[in-house]
Design an enzyme around this catalytic site. Structure first.
Site, PDB file in Angstrom:
ATOM      1  N   ARG A 209       0.869  -1.065   0.225  1.00 57.96           N
ATOM      2  CA  ARG A 209      -0.071   0.011  -0.023  1.00 57.96           C
ATOM      3  C   ARG A 209       0.841   1.248  -0.116  1.00 57.96           C
ATOM      4  NH1 ARG A 209      -3.140  -3.118  -1.255  1.00 57.96           N
ATOM      5  NH2 ARG A 209      -5.135  -3.786  -0.565  1.00 57.96           N
ATOM      6  N   GLY A 294      -7.957   6.914   2.010  1.00 58.82           N
ATOM      7  CA  GLY A 294      -7.430   5.722   1.361  1.00 58.82           C
ATOM      8  C   GLY A 294      -6.121   5.880   0.889  1.00 58.82           C
ATOM      9  N   GLU A 322       6.364  31.883  -1.381  1.00 53.22           N
ATOM     10  CA  GLU A 322       5.846  30.834  -1.811  1.00 53.22           C
ATOM     11  C   GLU A 322       5.217  30.694  -3.216  1.00 53.22           C
ATOM     12  OE1 GLU A 322       3.351  29.241   1.192  1.00 53.22           O
ATOM     13  OE2 GLU A 322       4.760  29.720   2.976  1.00 53.22           O
TER      14      GLU A 322
END
Length: 370
Positions: A209, A294, A322
């Site tokens: 995973r 997930g 940034e």
């Protein structure tokens, strides 16, 4: 056996144990004609030459070459390297200040950092200790793969997220057979071969995973309960662009990552200033959640902020360092509701903020009138 003198954060034994994988034998010592200071505007110390001063720390005299290599690996991203310095036993510690000879000391590369205030280990432990220990576990899990200096800040953000997450996974619930980091930059991808406890009480087969590792973040929707208006922001986003969306400029709540050393509410107030030039009032929590569990480690803390939003509040803002280009939009609540109904909001935190505000709006407006 190698001899190493430690003078700063590594004198915190939980951190030292995370780096070495064990707790070594230590004794109090000092490095004459040196002093320890905070690196100015940073979260770590440095040692500098200073006539007549004595840098107090710990002497490790039982280290193997492998131990020294692990210490050098951990110190590397800070821009520190080992050099031999004279070390003495610490007075008042039963040694009488006798010479301990030369020891390896990790010192900053010349010109890299500027000394700040006098170093205090207790202050560092209180503010940074848990975060650095958690980060050290991640750093040493990569040993001996090289870590660029630019990775230290994102890894510290990850360590702070680990501390907020709280840990406490039951022993054996998840068993990791192998871990890899195929990509690491501002974000990272971690790949695991693991098994986990099944609902029937057994253990799953070993599966592979991957997780996209990003910082914990905050979102905040400023709401003016007197004028019944909100401020939302618009900016270019890589996710929709990479997906092929024809509208990568997204409408969002003010958002940003939680930096190490600050809490979610501190981050929300800082981001409001950076992105929209706003000083927020009361922060009302919406919820804390994983947007995509997930695959992503990101955990979001969302707020609505009671804020004064007069005409002219919407600006083009963002942090220049940034490369942020952020446009503010002032919307009446009715226009905000219409934007949501037309599908003009496709970012989950802003949708959640809308639905929360839709329910709380009457109460907030009544409070403002009172």
């Amino acid at each position: 056996m190698a001899q190493v003198f430690l003078y700063g954060s590594l004198c915190h034994l939980p951190l030292l144990a995370a780096v070495l994988g064990r707790v070594p034998v230590v004794s109090a010592a000092m490095c004459p004609d040196h002093a320890v200071y905070w690196a100015k505007e940073h979260d770590f110390p440095l040692i500098v030459g200073q006539a007549g001063a004595r840098a107090r720390g710990l002497l490790l005299a039982d280290l193997t070459d492998a131990d020294v290599a692990r210490l050098a690996y951990y110190e590397g991203p800070f821009g520190f390297s080992a050099q031999p310095l004279a070390v003495e036993g610490a007075e008042g510690e039963g040694t009488g200040g006798e010479s301990a000879g030369l020891a390896q000391v990790f010192v900053p590369d010349a010109g890299l950092w500027v000394p700040g205030d006098v170093w205090n280990l207790d202050d560092w432990v209180a503010r940074w200790g848990a975060v650095h220990v958690a980060t050290a576990a991640d750093v040493m899990a990569l040993y001996p793969a090289p870590i660029a200096a630019t990775r230290r800040a994102p890894m510290l953000v990850r360590g702070a997220a680990r501390v907020r997450a709280g840990g406490g996974l039951p022993a054996g619930a998840v068993q990791v057979a192998a871990q890899r980091t195929p990509y690491a930059n501002f974000f990272a991808v971690e790949e695991y071969d693991l098994s986990y406890r099944r609902f029937d009480g057994g253990q799953s087969a070993v599966v592979t995973r991957a997780a996209f590792v990003s910082a914990d973040a905050v979102t905040v929707l400023p709401y003016d309960a007197v004028r019944d208006r909100v401020l939302i922001v618009e900016q270019f986003r890589m996710g929709p662009f990479a997906r092929g969306d024809g509208q990568p400029w997204q409408m969002e709540a003010i958002a940003g990552r939680i930096d190490p050393g600050e809490g979610p509410q501190d981050a929300a107030r800082r981001e409001a200033v950076e992105e929209a030039g706003l000083t927020l009032g009361a922060l009302l929590p919406i919820g804390n959640y994983y947007p995509s569990p997930g695959a992503k480690t990101e955990f979001i803390y969302s707020f609505v902020a009671l804020t004064d939003l007069p005409d002219g509040t919407a600006i083009v803002g963002g942090a220049p360092e940034e490369a942020e280009d952020i446009k503010g939009h002032l919307l009446s609540f009715e226009d905000f509701a219409d934007l949501v109904a037309r599908g003009g909001v496709t970012t989950a935190p802003l949708l959640l903020s809308y639905y929360w505000l839709e329910r709380a709006r009457g109460r907030l407006r009544d409070g403002a009138k009172a």
